[in-house]
Write an enzyme that holds these catalytic residues in place. Structure first.
Site, mmCIF file in Angstrom:
data_model
loop_
_atom_site.group_PDB
_atom_site.id
_atom_site.type_symbol
_atom_site.label_atom_id
_atom_site.label_comp_id
_atom_site.label_asym_id
_atom_site.label_seq_id
_atom_site.Cartn_x
_atom_site.Cartn_y
_atom_site.Cartn_z
ATOM 1 N N GLY A 30 -36.800 -26.997 10.201
ATOM 2 C CA GLY A 30 -36.466 -26.695 8.805
ATOM 3 C C GLY A 30 -36.416 -27.962 7.978
ATOM 4 O O GLY A 30 -36.549 -29.071 8.500
ATOM 5 N N GLY A 99 -30.353 -27.371 11.102
ATOM 6 C CA GLY A 99 -29.878 -26.781 9.850
ATOM 7 C C GLY A 99 -29.318 -25.388 10.069
ATOM 8 O O GLY A 99 -29.212 -24.901 11.197
ATOM 9 N N ASP A 101 -28.833 -21.377 7.657
ATOM 10 C CA ASP A 101 -29.062 -20.664 6.399
ATOM 11 C C ASP A 101 -27.748 -20.262 5.738
ATOM 12 O O ASP A 101 -27.670 -20.132 4.522
ATOM 13 C CB ASP A 101 -29.924 -19.425 6.666
ATOM 14 C CG ASP A 101 -31.270 -19.824 7.231
ATOM 15 O OD1 ASP A 101 -32.010 -20.527 6.519
ATOM 16 O OD2 ASP A 101 -31.566 -19.493 8.394
ATOM 17 N N GLU A 120 -34.148 -22.343 19.013
ATOM 18 C CA GLU A 120 -32.968 -23.069 18.502
ATOM 19 C C GLU A 120 -31.707 -22.664 19.265
ATOM 20 O O GLU A 120 -30.866 -23.503 19.587
ATOM 21 C CB GLU A 120 -32.783 -22.799 17.007
ATOM 22 C CG GLU A 120 -33.837 -23.494 16.157
ATOM 23 C CD GLU A 120 -33.792 -23.102 14.688
ATOM 24 O OE1 GLU A 120 -34.275 -23.889 13.858
ATOM 25 O OE2 GLU A 120 -33.300 -22.008 14.359
#
Ligand code: 5RP
Length: 243
Positions: A30, A99, A101, A120
Site C-alpha cells: 500500500g 498500513g 484502512d 499480510e
C-alpha cells in the site's frame, strides 16, 4: 505532496527507526507501507542498516523491494533457513511495518484495501512486533464507520459466499480491476468488498467468517495481532499501544 500523503510518510518513516541491524523485516503493501520500504532501502544504501532481509506481503511489494535493492526472502525460504527455531514454533520475522484502512479505538484493524490481506495476515502472524502505520484519517471509534471489509473468497465459492454474506444483511460487491474484470489476488482468489455497517463485535464477526470454507481470509485483523500503531496527524505523531 498533499497533506495526507505527508502524514503517511512521516508515520512510515518513524516506524522504520525501530529496525535494527540483522533484522528480518515484513514489508507491507500500500501507499503508506511504500514509504517505509523506500526509507528502509535508503538506510541500507547509506550503510545505516546492515544484514537486513525483507519478507514481502505481495508480489507488488516484492518487485518494489528488489527494485530498490532490499534483499528479500520468501516466507518459505526464511523457515527453511531456520530449522532450529522453526521446531520451537518461534515467530521468525522481527518487525513488520504495514498500513491499514481503518483502526478502531481498541486497535482492531480493517485491512485489504490494496488486495493483499491474505499474505499480510500470514506475515503478521509470523511477526514478533507488528507495527501499523497510518495517518489520523484512518482512526474510528468502531470498525465499519469508515471502510468496508475486504473478504477473499475462492473463485469456486464466489456465489455461495456472496449469498452467505448477504444473509448477514451485508451489502456485497465483487472487486474489479482496472479493466472491469474481477480482481484476482496473488493467491488466485476473488475479493468481495462487504459493508456490514458498524461492527459492534469484531471478534464475533471474525469467528463467523473464519467458519466458512469458501472464505479464504478476511480483512479484520484483531488487536491481538497488533503491537503498535504509528498515527501521524497535523499536531504530531502518536504511538498507540495494543493492550
Ligand atoms: C493492502 C492494505 C493496505 O495496508 C491498506 O489498504 C492501506 O493502504 P494505504 O496505505 O495505501 O492507505 O491492507 O492490502
Amino acid at each position: 505532496m498533499d497533506n495526507n500523503i505527508e502524514l503517511k510518510k512521516s508515520a512510515a518513516e518513524a516506524a522504520v527507526e525501530e529496525v535494527k541491524d540483522g533484522m528480518i523485516v515484513g514489508l507491507g503493501t500500500g501507499s503508506t507501507a511504500r514509504f517505509a520500504i523506500e526509507k528502509l532501502a535508503n538506510k541500507i544504501k547509506e550503510g545505516k542498516l546492515k544484514n537486513i532481509y525483507g519478507i514481502p506481503t505481495s508480489k507488488r511489494t516484492e518487485h518494489l523491494a528488489i527494485q530498490l535493492g532490499i534483499p528479500v526472502l520468501s516466507l518459505n525460504e526464511l523457515f527453511s533457513q531456520n530449522q532450529k527455531l522453526r521446531t520451537q514454533n518461534e515467530r521468525l520475522i522481527d518487525i513488520t511495518i504495514d498500513g491499514a484502512d481503518e483502526v478502531d479505538a481498541n486497535l482492531n484493524l480493517i485491512k485489504g484495501g490494496g488486495g493483499a490481506l491474505l499474505r499480510e495476515k500470514v506475515i503478521a502472524q509470523n511477526t514478533k512486533s507488528f507495527l501499523v502505520v497510518i495517518d489520523e484519517s484512518k482512526l474510528s471509534n468502531k470498525l465499519g464507520e469508515k471502510f468496508f471489509v475486504p473478504i477473499e473468497v475462492l473463485q469456486f465459492a464466489l456465489e455461495s459466499e456472496k449469498a452467505f454474506l448477504e444473509s448477514l444483511n451485508a451489502k456485497v460487491r465483487l472487486r474489479k480491476d482496472e479493466n472491469g474484470k474481477p480482481y484476482v489476488t496473488d493467491e488466485g482468489n476473488f475479493i468481495l468488498d462487504v459493508e456490514f455497517g458498524i461492527i459492534e463485535n469484531p471478534a464475533k464477526l471474525n469467528e463467523i467468517l473464519n467458519e466458512r470454507a469458501g472464505i479464504v481470509e478476511h480483512g479484520i485483523f484483531l488487536n491481538k495481532l497488533v503491537d503498535k500503531v504509528y498515527c501521524s496527524s497535523n499536531s504530531g505523531m502518536k504511538i498507540l499501544y495494543a493492550s
